[in-house]
Enzyme design. Sequence first.
Site, PDB file in Angstrom:
ATOM      1  CD  GLU A  41      -3.076   2.173  -3.297  1.00  0.00           C
ATOM      2  OE1 GLU A  41      -4.034   3.007  -3.302  1.00  0.00           O
ATOM      3  OE2 GLU A  41      -2.150   2.667  -2.521  1.00  0.00           O
ATOM      4  CG  HIS A  80      -1.795   0.951   1.199  1.00  0.00           C
ATOM      5  ND1 HIS A  80      -2.184   1.754   2.518  1.00  0.00           N
ATOM      6  CD2 HIS A  80      -2.669   1.626   0.118  1.00  0.00           C
ATOM      7  CE1 HIS A  80      -3.177   2.634   2.184  1.00  0.00           C
ATOM      8  NE2 HIS A  80      -3.527   2.415   1.018  1.00  0.00           N
ATOM      9  NE  ARG A  81      -1.802   5.724   1.287  1.00  0.00           N
ATOM     10  CZ  ARG A  81      -2.315   6.522   2.258  1.00  0.00           C
ATOM     11  NH1 ARG A  81      -1.634   7.170   2.871  1.00  0.00           N
ATOM     12  NH2 ARG A  81      -3.633   6.173   2.955  1.00  0.00           N
ATOM     13  CG  ASP A 112      -0.357   0.314   5.555  1.00  0.00           C
ATOM     14  OD1 ASP A 112      -0.311   0.882   4.323  1.00  0.00           O
ATOM     15  OD2 ASP A 112      -1.284   0.577   6.364  1.00  0.00           O
ATOM     16  CG  HIS A 144      -3.517   9.377   0.359  1.00  0.00           C
ATOM     17  ND1 HIS A 144      -4.123  10.107   1.488  1.00  0.00           N
ATOM     18  CD2 HIS A 144      -4.180   8.226   0.230  1.00  0.00           C
ATOM     19  CE1 HIS A 144      -5.326   9.390   1.723  1.00  0.00           C
ATOM     20  NE2 HIS A 144      -5.261   8.393   0.933  1.00  0.00           N
ATOM     21  CD  GLU A 190      -7.124   5.467  -4.345  1.00  0.00           C
ATOM     22  OE1 GLU A 190      -6.359   4.739  -3.838  1.00  0.00           O
ATOM     23  OE2 GLU A 190      -7.985   6.209  -4.289  1.00  0.00           O
ATOM     24  CE  LYS A 201      -6.492   9.526  -2.964  1.00  0.00           C
ATOM     25  NZ  LYS A 201      -6.751   8.136  -2.351  1.00  0.00           N
ATOM     26  CG  ASP A 251      -2.978   7.170  -3.146  1.00  0.00           C
ATOM     27  OD1 ASP A 251      -4.106   6.410  -3.413  1.00  0.00           O
ATOM     28  OD2 ASP A 251      -2.179   6.810  -2.065  1.00  0.00           O
TER      29      ASP A 251
HETATM   30  O1  G3P Z   1      -6.486   1.201  -3.109  1.00  0.00           O
HETATM   31  C1  G3P Z   1      -6.829   1.068  -1.564  1.00  0.00           C
HETATM   32  C2  G3P Z   1      -6.701   2.264  -0.654  1.00  0.00           C
HETATM   33  O2  G3P Z   1      -5.617   2.751  -0.979  1.00  0.00           O
HETATM   34  C3  G3P Z   1      -7.630   3.265  -0.891  1.00  0.00           C
HETATM   35  O3  G3P Z   1      -7.662   4.195   0.155  1.00  0.00           O
HETATM   36  O4  G3P Z   1      -7.054   6.468   1.129  1.00  0.00           O
HETATM   37  O5  G3P Z   1      -5.451   4.605   1.085  1.00  0.00           O
HETATM   38  O6  G3P Z   1      -6.080   5.595  -0.866  1.00  0.00           O
HETATM   39  P1  G3P Z   1      -6.596   5.290   0.427  1.00  0.00           P
HETATM   40 CA    CA Z   2      -5.023   4.658  -2.405  1.00  0.00          CA
END
Ligand code: G3P
Ligand code: CA
Length: 275
Positions: free
Chosen positions: A38, A11-12, A263, A53, A139, A141, A40
Amino acid sequence: MSPNKPLVIAHRGARSVAPENTIAAARKAVEIGADMWELDVSVSADGELFLMHDDTLNRTCNAEEVFPDRAPWNVKDFTLAEIKQLDCGHWFNVTDPFKQIKAGNVSIEDQQAYDGEQAPTLREALEFTKANHWAVNVEIKEQPDEATARMAVEKTVALVAELGMDDGKQVVISSFEHEYLKNVSELNGQIPIQLLTSEIIRNPNQYLADYGTRFINPKYSAWSPQQIKELSAEGIAFTVWTVNDELTMKALINSNVNGIITDFPQILIPLLEGK
Ligand code: G3P
Ligand code: CA
């Protein structure tokens, strides 16, 4: 290894042990052995795509220090050249957001390297992914207006195609804004789309059919693991976020999810390997 082994998605990047949405976090996730990362996508004042993000720059970059008169440091008010002046790594060493420095899980060398880390452009992030023969969940935004949203989608799709990453394997595009994903598919039907949702969607089979996809990425609290298991058997591919505790990871592995966004890929991978 189970045939239903879910994808491990950092995640990120591996954001528990590196500053989120940076190449350093992506590199760390590669080292750990995640299947993909992943990220943003945000849009700068001059229409450039880069990784961030938040809608503001001051949580993860030293915007307050470099641009003291530009509060509240909205992303949309800064050009890419200005954003590139920011240190988006040092905050990680100072705040230790997941207490992994305190736990001794981030080396001194890594901490030193994080100082001065820049926010990468989407191009830099995709090029890193490609060079590492890896994969990424991009992703997009929510954007402040329709024109910016349209431009963000068009530029993202064009870049993925330009880099030859629209083969359905290297890049998937996700968003909470499902209309953006419809636009992605209209522009390039080869790029898989994944619908993000924080809440349960009634009749998900029909809903997904309307978008021409079987992929849905729910928050871990939306559907129960049992419901996910049943819907997975009907052919829906769930990629669940953001899952950091072992119990939920195990429940989701048993529910035959397509992927787990975490994470802590360094916890999920040994779990999948039965260690
Ligand atoms: O892709 C899942 C997750 O990243 C979505 O929420 O706020 O972490 O971008 P957020
Ligand atoms: Ca995200």
